[in-house]
Scaffold this motif. Structure first.
Motif, PDB file in Angstrom:
ATOM      1  N   GLY A   1      -0.975  10.600 -30.260  1.00  0.00           N
ATOM      2  CA  GLY A   1       0.279  10.917 -30.947  1.00  0.00           C
ATOM      3  C   GLY A   1       1.382  11.329 -29.994  1.00  0.00           C
ATOM      4  N   GLY A   2       1.319  10.869 -28.743  1.00  0.00           N
ATOM      5  CA  GLY A   2       2.376  11.185 -27.776  1.00  0.00           C
ATOM      6  C   GLY A   2       2.249  12.569 -27.156  1.00  0.00           C
ATOM      7  N   ARG A   3       1.014  13.099 -27.092  1.00  0.00           N
ATOM      8  CA  ARG A   3       0.847  14.448 -26.540  1.00  0.00           C
ATOM      9  C   ARG A   3       0.869  14.496 -25.010  1.00  0.00           C
ATOM     10  NH1 ARG A   3      -0.516  14.670 -31.559  1.00  0.00           N
ATOM     11  NH2 ARG A   3      -0.322  16.608 -32.719  1.00  0.00           N
ATOM     12  N   GLY A   4       1.017  13.355 -24.398  1.00  0.00           N
ATOM     13  CA  GLY A   4       1.269  13.350 -22.955  1.00  0.00           C
ATOM     14  C   GLY A   4       0.065  12.974 -22.113  1.00  0.00           C
ATOM     15  N   ILE A   5       0.265  12.977 -20.792  1.00  0.00           N
ATOM     16  CA  ILE A   5      -0.739  12.415 -19.887  1.00  0.00           C
ATOM     17  C   ILE A   5      -1.973  13.297 -19.771  1.00  0.00           C
ATOM     18  CG2 ILE A   5       0.284  13.382 -17.793  1.00  0.00           C
ATOM     19  CD1 ILE A   5      -0.508  10.603 -16.482  1.00  0.00           C
ATOM     20  N   VAL A   6      -1.829  14.601 -19.901  1.00  0.00           N
ATOM     21  CA  VAL A   6      -2.995  15.481 -19.835  1.00  0.00           C
ATOM     22  C   VAL A   6      -3.920  15.152 -21.000  1.00  0.00           C
ATOM     23  CG1 VAL A   6      -3.762  17.881 -20.014  1.00  0.00           C
ATOM     24  CG2 VAL A   6      -1.806  17.301 -18.551  1.00  0.00           C
ATOM     25  N   ASP A   7      -3.332  14.945 -22.149  1.00  0.00           N
ATOM     26  CA  ASP A   7      -4.112  14.557 -23.326  1.00  0.00           C
ATOM     27  C   ASP A   7      -4.708  13.159 -23.138  1.00  0.00           C
ATOM     28  OD1 ASP A   7      -4.569  15.420 -26.314  1.00  0.00           O
ATOM     29  OD2 ASP A   7      -4.123  13.265 -26.323  1.00  0.00           O
ATOM     30  N   HIS A   8      -3.933  12.240 -22.572  1.00  0.00           N
ATOM     31  CA  HIS A   8      -4.399  10.867 -22.339  1.00  0.00           C
ATOM     32  C   HIS A   8      -5.715  10.869 -21.548  1.00  0.00           C
ATOM     33  CE1 HIS A   8      -4.157   6.577 -21.220  1.00  0.00           C
ATOM     34  NE2 HIS A   8      -4.498   6.968 -20.016  1.00  0.00           N
ATOM     35  N   PHE A   9      -5.781  11.718 -20.515  1.00  0.00           N
ATOM     36  CA  PHE A   9      -6.980  11.761 -19.669  1.00  0.00           C
ATOM     37  C   PHE A   9      -7.994  12.823 -20.129  1.00  0.00           C
ATOM     38  CE2 PHE A   9      -4.175   9.658 -16.476  1.00  0.00           C
ATOM     39  CZ  PHE A   9      -5.021   8.614 -16.112  1.00  0.00           C
ATOM     40  N   GLY A  10      -7.669  13.557 -21.197  1.00  0.00           N
ATOM     41  CA  GLY A  10      -8.584  14.613 -21.656  1.00  0.00           C
ATOM     42  C   GLY A  10      -8.754  15.723 -20.640  1.00  0.00           C
ATOM     43  N   LEU A  11      -7.656  16.148 -20.030  1.00  0.00           N
ATOM     44  CA  LEU A  11      -7.727  17.133 -18.940  1.00  0.00           C
ATOM     45  C   LEU A  11      -7.237  18.519 -19.361  1.00  0.00           C
ATOM     46  CD1 LEU A  11      -6.387  14.836 -16.061  1.00  0.00           C
ATOM     47  CD2 LEU A  11      -8.737  15.704 -16.308  1.00  0.00           C
ATOM     48  N   HIS A  12      -7.282  18.806 -20.651  1.00  0.00           N
ATOM     49  CA  HIS A  12      -6.789  20.107 -21.126  1.00  0.00           C
ATOM     50  C   HIS A  12      -7.491  21.251 -20.393  1.00  0.00           C
ATOM     51  CE1 HIS A  12      -4.358  18.443 -24.330  1.00  0.00           C
ATOM     52  NE2 HIS A  12      -5.333  17.579 -24.556  1.00  0.00           N
ATOM     53  N   GLY A  13      -6.702  22.211 -19.917  1.00  0.00           N
ATOM     54  CA  GLY A  13      -7.261  23.367 -19.222  1.00  0.00           C
ATOM     55  C   GLY A  13      -7.500  23.135 -17.742  1.00  0.00           C
ATOM     56  N   ARG A  14      -7.291  21.900 -17.259  1.00  0.00           N
ATOM     57  CA  ARG A  14      -7.551  21.625 -15.838  1.00  0.00           C
ATOM     58  C   ARG A  14      -6.271  21.364 -15.045  1.00  0.00           C
ATOM     59  NH1 ARG A  14     -11.851  17.325 -14.650  1.00  0.00           N
ATOM     60  NH2 ARG A  14     -11.685  18.299 -12.590  1.00  0.00           N
ATOM     61  N   VAL A  15      -5.125  21.296 -15.729  1.00  0.00           N
ATOM     62  CA  VAL A  15      -3.847  21.049 -15.044  1.00  0.00           C
ATOM     63  C   VAL A  15      -3.038  22.333 -15.141  1.00  0.00           C
ATOM     64  CG1 VAL A  15      -1.709  19.707 -15.124  1.00  0.00           C
ATOM     65  CG2 VAL A  15      -3.915  18.583 -15.521  1.00  0.00           C
ATOM     66  N   ASP A  16      -2.597  22.849 -13.993  1.00  0.00           N
ATOM     67  CA  ASP A  16      -1.966  24.170 -13.980  1.00  0.00           C
ATOM     68  C   ASP A  16      -0.564  24.163 -14.574  1.00  0.00           C
ATOM     69  OD1 ASP A  16      -4.034  25.701 -12.282  1.00  0.00           O
ATOM     70  OD2 ASP A  16      -3.694  23.806 -11.222  1.00  0.00           O
ATOM     71  N   VAL A  17       0.197  23.112 -14.280  1.00  0.00           N
ATOM     72  CA  VAL A  17       1.605  23.097 -14.682  1.00  0.00           C
ATOM     73  C   VAL A  17       1.951  21.728 -15.260  1.00  0.00           C
ATOM     74  CG1 VAL A  17       3.994  23.389 -13.912  1.00  0.00           C
ATOM     75  CG2 VAL A  17       2.135  24.562 -12.681  1.00  0.00           C
ATOM     76  N   GLU A  18       2.513  21.720 -16.471  1.00  0.00           N
ATOM     77  CA  GLU A  18       3.103  20.493 -17.020  1.00  0.00           C
ATOM     78  C   GLU A  18       4.592  20.739 -17.203  1.00  0.00           C
ATOM     79  OE1 GLU A  18       0.993  18.432 -20.391  1.00  0.00           O
ATOM     80  OE2 GLU A  18      -0.214  20.233 -20.246  1.00  0.00           O
ATOM     81  N   VAL A  19       5.388  19.799 -16.666  1.00  0.00           N
ATOM     82  CA  VAL A  19       6.832  19.864 -16.867  1.00  0.00           C
ATOM     83  C   VAL A  19       7.194  18.806 -17.889  1.00  0.00           C
ATOM     84  CG1 VAL A  19       9.066  19.371 -15.756  1.00  0.00           C
ATOM     85  CG2 VAL A  19       7.367  20.821 -14.604  1.00  0.00           C
ATOM     86  N   GLY A  20       8.138  19.129 -18.761  1.00  0.00           N
ATOM     87  CA  GLY A  20       8.528  18.151 -19.777  1.00  0.00           C
ATOM     88  C   GLY A  20      10.025  18.157 -20.004  1.00  0.00           C
ATOM     89  N   THR A  21      10.467  17.113 -20.690  1.00  0.00           N
ATOM     90  CA  THR A  21      11.878  17.038 -21.066  1.00  0.00           C
ATOM     91  C   THR A  21      11.989  16.784 -22.562  1.00  0.00           C
ATOM     92  OG1 THR A  21      13.967  15.888 -20.752  1.00  0.00           O
ATOM     93  CG2 THR A  21      12.003  14.548 -20.561  1.00  0.00           C
ATOM     94  N   MET A  22      13.062  17.252 -23.149  1.00  0.00           N
ATOM     95  CA  MET A  22      13.355  16.975 -24.558  1.00  0.00           C
ATOM     96  C   MET A  22      14.358  15.838 -24.699  1.00  0.00           C
ATOM     97  SD  MET A  22      11.367  19.311 -25.589  1.00  0.00           S
ATOM     98  CE  MET A  22      11.523  19.040 -27.356  1.00  0.00           C
TER      99      MET A  22
END
Ligand SMILES: *Cc1c(COP(=O)(O)O)cnc(C)c1O
Length: 396
Positions: free
Chosen positions: A219-240
């Motif tokens: 549902g567009g939750r981003g690349i961490v979700d795409h790879f199933g890496l929740h909790g393993r990436v320290d910083v996600e930057v995003g734009t609106m």
């Protein structure tokens, strides 16, 4: 102009001579599948409005409501005038959407990178960055007093070598940074392998998901979700300002990280937040994505349809993994001319991209597909490309 700034005239002329001068068109109406440019309606293949939310009635209504309730301005920086409830509501909604502890909003994605990088690393630390990372990452890295190492694009073996070097040199903290989706080619960072490499060397991982959120992942939750890496990436930057259709940026991560940025993120401390109507529009966008995958699904099916047509006409579409569709042309002047003919002769607005945004000799026209495009739009666009491509001898 005084003589002291005469060098600018020469520099600008040099850009024009090399085909590198940016012509900025004026848009006379809202962003959507079609735009009005110089009084003429054209098909829009330029914007990052992936989901068509930039002029969505629900976002417009939310902005109007916030305008009536909270006015137009935030008053001052949040640490001084207090934080408006809308900003904290957006931060909670984004945290839920991204599956992280917390988020903090900034004025833009560009600013979010300037805020977070110097807050995490300084003297004695090392930053390891992909060579094709976005300009705002490059500038955020320049603001930090850490040493820098660059690795060839998406080359995890080279990244691992830099990590080993940094440890051998006695680095205190190490931060690896990558774009999630590289916007000029539309390829994905191999984030799973990057995280594995960083873990081996106890290095922090930061990903800039500007072109990934609202596009990749469930549902567009981003690349961490795409790879199933929740909790393993320290910083996600995003734009609106891309798939979410409005404006603003944010950092997502642990409670500790977000608390730290409220204390040490300089653009948070010294620059006012985005306005209430902007934030309300962002909040509405997150709500829409949370409720349904319809727009994200349509974006991907539109991209598949367009790419299939372009491939059948014989165009080289590079190595995109996403709806970003680079039409590879090579020479800078050819790309400019192709884009000019598309606009002037075929009413298709698709921007040429050349050096320094991409390497010399790798000029292209980048087509940005959106959920807002109809099937007819996609067909018209591909037909126009084929016609200009034949005129210029790019396709048979
Ligand atoms: C567009 C982009 C940004 C900047 O986002 P804004 O909100 O427009 O400032 C930052 N990083 C990446 C990778 C981008 O593509």
């Amino acid at each position: 102009m005084t003589d002291k700034t005469a060098f600018i005239r020469d520099e600008v002329q040099a850009l024009k001579d090399q085909g590198l001068y940016n012509t900025i068109r004026t848009i006379e109406g809202p962003q959507g599948a079609h735009l009005t440019v110089d009084g003429r309606e054209v098909l829009n293949f330029c914007s990052n409005n992936y989901l068509g939310l930039a002029n969505d009635a629900r976002l417009v209504e939310a902005a109007k409501g916030a305008l009536a309730r909270y006015g137009v301005g935030p008053g001052a920086v949040r640490t001084i005038a207090g934080t408006m409830i809308l900003h904290t509501e957006l931060e909670s909604a984004l945290a839920r959407f991204k599956g992280v502890d917390a988020t903090i909003s900034f004025q833009s994605g560009f600013v979010a990178n300037l805020a977070v990088i110097p807050a995490l690393v300084g003297a004695g630390d090392v930053i390891i960055s992909d060579e094709l990372n976005h300009a705002s990452i490059v500038d955020g890295v320049r603001l930090a007093k850490a040493a820098r190492k660059i690795y060839p694009h998406n080359d995890v073996a080279a990244l691992r070598e830099r990590l080993a070097e940094a440890r051998a040199e006695g680095a205190n903290r190490i931060l690896t940074i990558t774009d999630g989706v590289f916007s000029m080619d539309g390829d994905l960072a191999p984030l799973d392998r990057i995280v594995d490499a960083a873990d081996e060397f106890d290095a922090m991982v930061m990903v800039d998901d500007a072109h990934g959120e609202g596009v990749v992942g469930r549902g567009g939750r981003g690349i961490v979700d795409h790879f199933g890496l929740h909790g393993r990436v320290d910083v996600e930057v995003g734009t609106m300002s891309k798939a979410f259709g409005a404006v603003g940026g944010y950092v997502a991560g642990s409670n500790e990280l977000i608390e730290w940025l409220r204390q040490r993120g300089r653009p948070f401390l010294f620059s006012s937040a985005v306005t209430p109507p902007d934030v309300a529009a962002c909040l509405a966008a997150v709500g829409i994505l949370d409720a349904s995958t319809e727009l994200v699904d349509r974006l991907w099916s539109n991209a598949a349809v367009f790419k299939a047509m372009m491939t059948s006409y014989g165009f080289d579409l590079g190595s995109s993994d996403t709806p970003i569709t680079p039409v590879m042309l090579g020479e800078e002047h050819l790309a400019r001319e192709f884009s000019r003919r598309l606009l002037e002769d075929r009413a298709v607005f698709a921007q040429a991209i050349s050096f320094p945004t991409v390497p010399r000799g790798k000029a292209r026209i980048r087509v940005m597909i959106s959920a807002a495009h109809s099937e007819r739009d996609l067909e018209d666009g591909a037909t126009a490309f084929a016609a200009v491509g034949r005129e210029l001898g790019v396709v048979p």
